[in-house]
Design a protein around this motif. Structure first.
Motif, mmCIF file in Angstrom:
data_model
loop_
_atom_site.group_PDB
_atom_site.id
_atom_site.type_symbol
_atom_site.label_atom_id
_atom_site.label_comp_id
_atom_site.label_asym_id
_atom_site.label_seq_id
_atom_site.Cartn_x
_atom_site.Cartn_y
_atom_site.Cartn_z
ATOM 1 N N TYR A 142 52.333 34.944 -14.775
ATOM 2 C CA TYR A 142 51.532 35.988 -15.400
ATOM 3 C C TYR A 142 52.414 36.979 -16.161
ATOM 4 O O TYR A 142 52.018 37.497 -17.210
ATOM 5 N N TRP A 194 47.932 37.738 -5.274
ATOM 6 C CA TRP A 194 48.661 36.951 -6.274
ATOM 7 C C TRP A 194 49.854 36.295 -5.598
ATOM 8 O O TRP A 194 50.681 36.979 -4.987
ATOM 9 N N ASP A 204 43.729 32.612 -11.619
ATOM 10 C CA ASP A 204 44.409 33.379 -10.576
ATOM 11 C C ASP A 204 43.401 34.050 -9.643
ATOM 12 O O ASP A 204 43.601 34.111 -8.413
ATOM 13 N N GLN A 225 46.574 27.331 -13.172
ATOM 14 C CA GLN A 225 47.326 28.572 -13.299
ATOM 15 C C GLN A 225 48.588 28.441 -14.146
ATOM 16 O O GLN A 225 49.015 29.431 -14.750
#
Length: 440
Positions: A140, A132, A112, A90
């Motif tokens: 992100y 998330w 993710d 990630q």
């Protein structure tokens, strides 16, 4: 009674075709970057600005990888090996944000989603964020910022929609675990994309403005050059017209000055005189074309080196200390060279008055029998400030270069070590061949 022909019905698959075309464009935008793999700020003038994106992504990845791993272990109870794999998947692709943000998204976005699915297998605490995680949201958002700065608006919107759709699907899968991050990421992502789009459009506008200024400057320089060439052509009309008039007079008077000419010779001289008169008339018509609208021709004779002394004296009276060194015998100077040398001195003195008011200036004109040398050199300005009214008639160095080019000579201009400036022209006293003029 005539009837209007019925209009053909619209194609039934028009909307479907447009939808398929837009989907193909979106798919192409998501799979093909709209920019070359050059770093962000690659065209920045300073080195630290070019290195700044690398430093930011390096610090971002170095921070988020351990934070993500620690957060998964401490808050979600994920084993160390799984947490390490998810943290690297990630956060490590964020190193690509400086030059390949779209490719980084294709790694981070599935990672993710996989991370959210993996967390379903572990017990959830009261305040645990899902789907998330906070480190994933931060990373992100930086990814969306890089995408907004580099990719097209269509691609950015497609990425935002895909993010929102993934959050909705995950919320449907486990509505009891979803506690706001599925909605938080699209909202914050929209804000980030709007900011990135504004910054990008401002940068594009500045680049377009710079390009337009460059084009305008080039057009202005070209227009100045053409205006100077036209002015030189108008001035040289008098020189050429004088020679044509002499040819006409000599051809007309030849039968009366030379006795014993045959009828063929008299007819030949008459033909020469007629051709010279016709050429002179054509030159006058050309001069009318070259003149600006509403302007009259200059009826005074064109100046030459015999008026350089008056030019220097007028410059001294205007407040510029100047001295002249003019050779007593310059030899046979062609009229074109004579006019060009005068104009070069005039423009050089005008430049001194304009850019170095009060500077002591020396004008030197000499000849070695083959070339005429004109040198105008000035010292550093003693009283810089508001310049005097310029006395030149052309466009400075542009006019000098064109006059030297016309005669087939050379021009050397540049600053002096003491802060002054020097203009040196070397003009051939013999006419330049057409081939040598083409090479200039």
């Amino acid at each position: 009674m005539p009837t209007s022909s019925p209009q053909p019905p619209p194609p039934a698959d028009g909307l479907l075709s447009a939808a398929r075309r837009n989907l193909r464009e979106v798919a192409h935008g998501l799979t093909h970057a709209s920019h070359p793999p050059t770093p962000l700020f690659a065209d920045a003038p300073r080195r630290w600005q070019r290195l700044l994106p690398y430093g930011v992504v390096l610090a971002l990845a170095a921070t988020l990888i351990p934070v993500t791993i620690n957060f998964l272990i401490s808050e979600y109870g994920v084993p160390g090996g799984v947490a390490g794999a998810l943290g690297v998947a990630q956060a490590a692709p964020l190193l690509m944000l400086a030059h390949r943000p779209l490719q980084a998204w294709w790694i981070v976005f599935p990672a993710d989603i996989i991370g959210a699915l993996v967390l379903l297998g572990y017990p959830v605490a009261t305040y645990t964020v899902w789907p998330w995680t906070p480190p994933a949201i931060v990373g992100y958002l930086f990814l969306l910022l890089a995408l907004g700065l580099r990719e097209t608006r269509r691609t950015s919107i497609a990425v935002w929609l895909a993010t929102g759709a993934a959050g909705v699907v995950l919320h449907v899968i486990s509505p009891g675990r979803s506690n706001g991050s599925a909605l938080l990421l699209p909202i914050l992502g929209a804000v980030v994309l709007v900011i990135a789009a504004a910054v990008r459009e401002r940068g594009d506008a500045q680049r377009r403005l710079a390009e337009q200024e460059t084009i305008s400057e080039a057009e202005r320089a070209q227009r100045t050059l053409l205006e100077e060439r036209t002015r030189i052509a108008r001035e040289l009309h008098d020189v050429v017209a004088h020679h044509m008039s002499v040819i006409t007079v000599q051809a007309d008077s030849a039968p009366y000055r030379i006795s014993g000419l045959s009828a063929e010779a008299v007819e030949e001289f008459g033909s020469i005189a007629a051709s010279a008169r016709e050429s002179l008339a054509e030159m006058r018509r050309l001069l009318v074309v070259l003149r600006s609208d509403g302007t009259e021709g200059d009826r005074a004779p064109q100046p030459g080196l015999d008026r350089v002394q008056q030019l220097v004296e007028a410059t001294v009276r205007a407040g510029l200390p100047a001295e002249l060194s003019l050779a007593a015998d310059l030899g046979d100077v062609p009229q074109a060279v004579d006019l060009s040398a005068y104009r070069i001195v005039q423009e050089a003195l005008a430049n001194v008055v304009r850019h170095a008011p009060g500077a002591r200036t020396r004008v030197s004109i000499a000849s070695d029998g083959e070339h005429l040398t004109v040198v105008v050199a000035n010292d550093r300005a003693e009283r810089p400030g508001s310049p005097l009214e310029p006395t030149g008639t052309g466009h400075g160095l542009v006019g000098m270069r064109e006059r030297v080019r016309l005669t087939g000579g050379t021009l050397d201009t540049g600053p002096l070590p003491d802060g002054g400036f020097r203009v040196a022209a070397r003009l051939p006293l013999s006419p330049a061949s057409p081939s040598s003029l083409e090479d200039l």
